[in-house]
Design a protein around this motif. Structure first.
Motif, PDB file in Angstrom:
ATOM      1  N   TRP A 134      44.855  34.834  51.720  1.00  0.00           N
ATOM      2  CA  TRP A 134      45.382  34.990  50.367  1.00  0.00           C
ATOM      3  C   TRP A 134      46.433  33.926  50.123  1.00  0.00           C
ATOM      4  O   TRP A 134      47.390  33.796  50.881  1.00  0.00           O
ATOM      5  CB  TRP A 134      45.982  36.384  50.186  1.00  0.00           C
ATOM      6  CG  TRP A 134      46.624  36.601  48.860  1.00  0.00           C
ATOM      7  CD1 TRP A 134      47.948  36.758  48.617  1.00  0.00           C
ATOM      8  CD2 TRP A 134      45.980  36.680  47.590  1.00  0.00           C
ATOM      9  NE1 TRP A 134      48.167  36.933  47.275  1.00  0.00           N
ATOM     10  CE2 TRP A 134      46.969  36.883  46.617  1.00  0.00           C
ATOM     11  CE3 TRP A 134      44.645  36.579  47.176  1.00  0.00           C
ATOM     12  CZ2 TRP A 134      46.681  37.000  45.260  1.00  0.00           C
ATOM     13  CZ3 TRP A 134      44.358  36.698  45.836  1.00  0.00           C
ATOM     14  CH2 TRP A 134      45.361  36.906  44.880  1.00  0.00           C
ATOM     15  N   ASP A 135      46.265  33.136  49.083  1.00  0.00           N
ATOM     16  CA  ASP A 135      47.227  32.106  48.687  1.00  0.00           C
ATOM     17  C   ASP A 135      48.114  32.731  47.608  1.00  0.00           C
ATOM     18  O   ASP A 135      47.764  32.768  46.427  1.00  0.00           O
ATOM     19  CB  ASP A 135      46.480  30.880  48.149  1.00  0.00           C
ATOM     20  CG  ASP A 135      47.416  29.742  47.761  1.00  0.00           C
ATOM     21  OD1 ASP A 135      48.636  29.978  47.637  1.00  0.00           O
ATOM     22  OD2 ASP A 135      46.917  28.618  47.570  1.00  0.00           O
ATOM     23  N   GLN A 136      49.259  33.232  48.044  1.00  0.00           N
ATOM     24  CA  GLN A 136      50.148  33.957  47.145  1.00  0.00           C
ATOM     25  C   GLN A 136      50.708  33.048  46.045  1.00  0.00           C
ATOM     26  O   GLN A 136      50.855  33.460  44.894  1.00  0.00           O
ATOM     27  CB  GLN A 136      51.286  34.590  47.936  1.00  0.00           C
ATOM     28  CG  GLN A 136      52.087  35.574  47.127  1.00  0.00           C
ATOM     29  CD  GLN A 136      53.024  36.389  47.994  1.00  0.00           C
ATOM     30  OE1 GLN A 136      53.020  36.274  49.212  1.00  0.00           O
ATOM     31  NE2 GLN A 136      53.814  37.229  47.366  1.00  0.00           N
ATOM     32  N   ALA A 137      50.985  31.788  46.383  1.00  0.00           N
ATOM     33  CA  ALA A 137      51.560  30.858  45.405  1.00  0.00           C
ATOM     34  C   ALA A 137      50.611  30.623  44.226  1.00  0.00           C
ATOM     35  O   ALA A 137      51.054  30.454  43.094  1.00  0.00           O
ATOM     36  CB  ALA A 137      51.904  29.539  46.075  1.00  0.00           C
ATOM     37  N   ARG A 138      49.319  30.608  44.510  1.00  0.00           N
ATOM     38  CA  ARG A 138      48.337  30.347  43.451  1.00  0.00           C
ATOM     39  C   ARG A 138      47.612  31.607  42.991  1.00  0.00           C
ATOM     40  O   ARG A 138      46.757  31.551  42.115  1.00  0.00           O
ATOM     41  CB  ARG A 138      47.330  29.310  43.943  1.00  0.00           C
ATOM     42  CG  ARG A 138      47.972  27.934  44.122  1.00  0.00           C
ATOM     43  CD  ARG A 138      46.925  26.932  44.582  1.00  0.00           C
ATOM     44  NE  ARG A 138      47.477  25.609  44.636  1.00  0.00           N
ATOM     45  CZ  ARG A 138      47.993  25.055  45.736  1.00  0.00           C
ATOM     46  NH1 ARG A 138      48.032  25.739  46.857  1.00  0.00           N
ATOM     47  NH2 ARG A 138      48.466  23.828  45.710  1.00  0.00           N
ATOM     48  N   ASN A 139      47.897  32.722  43.661  1.00  0.00           N
ATOM     49  CA  ASN A 139      47.281  33.998  43.313  1.00  0.00           C
ATOM     50  C   ASN A 139      45.749  33.920  43.402  1.00  0.00           C
ATOM     51  O   ASN A 139      45.034  34.382  42.519  1.00  0.00           O
ATOM     52  CB  ASN A 139      47.726  34.438  41.925  1.00  0.00           C
ATOM     53  CG  ASN A 139      47.814  35.946  41.811  1.00  0.00           C
ATOM     54  OD1 ASN A 139      47.979  36.636  42.810  1.00  0.00           O
ATOM     55  ND2 ASN A 139      47.706  36.454  40.598  1.00  0.00           N
ATOM     56  N   LYS A 140      45.278  33.290  44.517  1.00  0.00           N
ATOM     57  CA  LYS A 140      43.836  33.099  44.738  1.00  0.00           C
ATOM     58  C   LYS A 140      43.506  33.342  46.212  1.00  0.00           C
ATOM     59  O   LYS A 140      44.372  33.286  47.074  1.00  0.00           O
ATOM     60  CB  LYS A 140      43.427  31.652  44.403  1.00  0.00           C
ATOM     61  CG  LYS A 140      43.686  31.219  42.988  1.00  0.00           C
ATOM     62  CD  LYS A 140      42.407  31.108  42.248  1.00  0.00           C
ATOM     63  CE  LYS A 140      42.669  30.550  40.845  1.00  0.00           C
ATOM     64  NZ  LYS A 140      41.531  30.700  40.017  1.00  0.00           N
ATOM     65  N   PHE A 142      41.755  31.898  49.497  1.00  0.00           N
ATOM     66  CA  PHE A 142      41.521  30.561  50.043  1.00  0.00           C
ATOM     67  C   PHE A 142      40.536  30.671  51.199  1.00  0.00           C
ATOM     68  O   PHE A 142      40.736  31.462  52.125  1.00  0.00           O
ATOM     69  CB  PHE A 142      42.846  29.964  50.532  1.00  0.00           C
ATOM     70  CG  PHE A 142      42.705  28.617  51.171  1.00  0.00           C
ATOM     71  CD1 PHE A 142      42.389  27.497  50.423  1.00  0.00           C
ATOM     72  CD2 PHE A 142      42.890  28.465  52.545  1.00  0.00           C
ATOM     73  CE1 PHE A 142      42.260  26.248  51.026  1.00  0.00           C
ATOM     74  CE2 PHE A 142      42.764  27.230  53.149  1.00  0.00           C
ATOM     75  CZ  PHE A 142      42.450  26.116  52.381  1.00  0.00           C
ATOM     76  N   ARG A 156      39.575  27.505  46.630  1.00  0.00           N
ATOM     77  CA  ARG A 156      40.297  28.707  46.223  1.00  0.00           C
ATOM     78  C   ARG A 156      39.429  29.464  45.227  1.00  0.00           C
ATOM     79  O   ARG A 156      38.754  28.857  44.388  1.00  0.00           O
ATOM     80  CB  ARG A 156      41.645  28.331  45.615  1.00  0.00           C
ATOM     81  CG  ARG A 156      42.602  27.856  46.674  1.00  0.00           C
ATOM     82  CD  ARG A 156      43.947  27.410  46.104  1.00  0.00           C
ATOM     83  NE  ARG A 156      44.855  27.059  47.183  1.00  0.00           N
ATOM     84  CZ  ARG A 156      44.790  25.938  47.899  1.00  0.00           C
ATOM     85  NH1 ARG A 156      43.843  25.052  47.647  1.00  0.00           N
ATOM     86  NH2 ARG A 156      45.648  25.709  48.859  1.00  0.00           N
ATOM     87  N   ASP A 158      38.752  33.268  42.792  1.00  0.00           N
ATOM     88  CA  ASP A 158      39.348  34.405  42.097  1.00  0.00           C
ATOM     89  C   ASP A 158      39.103  35.721  42.841  1.00  0.00           C
ATOM     90  O   ASP A 158      39.910  36.638  42.751  1.00  0.00           O
ATOM     91  CB  ASP A 158      38.797  34.517  40.675  1.00  0.00           C
ATOM     92  CG  ASP A 158      39.268  33.375  39.785  1.00  0.00           C
ATOM     93  OD1 ASP A 158      40.413  32.908  39.976  1.00  0.00           O
ATOM     94  OD2 ASP A 158      38.484  32.946  38.916  1.00  0.00           O
TER      95      ASP A 158
END
Length: 180
Positions: A134-140, A142, A156, A158
């Protein structure tokens, strides 16, 4: 670095010790001859306690280990020698990743890299999906995959399902039959 395994006894010696059922993956102790022991008492004690019994115990790491002449061997390595006559070294893989499933159709030769490709989801995974984080900075989500010690970004996404699909496609393409 991986240490080399203890060399296995010969196929002939192992055939005097053990019976292997390839359909179940189970090793069973045979009645062993006197030449395997220091004296008749040792032979009689072993045979009365173990002949006909399932050989081996599950180790802390989940593999079945078999003690032969005061040395411990991984059962899947013993089985490889019994079936093929060759010592596989450390180069064996359990196709279904179940370390105690020693059915013949579940065992195959593999390099260290191929064996690594066949691992399941890491214990520290927060998504529970191999190759997906989970890429928290981009909310996606990975997705990434490793090959030859290098990590390749797959993108990345959705949804976790999209990331899982991207990993599965890359794994099949890069890792072939060893993709997990």
């Amino acid at each position: 670095m991986s240490r080399l395994p203890i060399p296995l006894p010969t196929r002939e010696y192992l055939n005097e010790c053990l019976e292997y059922d390839g359909a179940t993956g189970v090793l069973t102790w045979k009645v062993r001859p006197l030449k395997h022991f220091k004296n008749a008492h040792g032979m009689n004690t072993f045979n009365s306690n173990y002949a006909g019994q399932v050989a081996g115990n599950v180790s802390k790491r989940g593999y079945i280990s078999v003690g032969i002449d005061a040395r411990s061997f991984l059962a899947h390595r013993v089985i490889w020698v019994l079936v093929t006559g060759e010592d596989p070294g450390n180069l064996l893989d359990h196709k279904d990743t179940d370390k105690s499933n020693n059915r013949w159709l579940n065992l195959r030769k593999a390099t260290k890299q191929q064996n690594g490709c066949n691992r399941g989801v890491p214990a520290n995974s927060k998504t529970g999906i191999k190759g997906v984080s989970w890429d928290q900075a981009r909310n996606k989500f990975f997705a990434s995959i490793s090959l030859n010690g290098k990590t390749k970004a797959l993108g990345r996404f959705d949804s976790a399902d999209e990331a899982r699909a991207a990993y599965a496609q890359a794994a099949k393409s890069l890792h072939g039959e060893f993709a997990k």
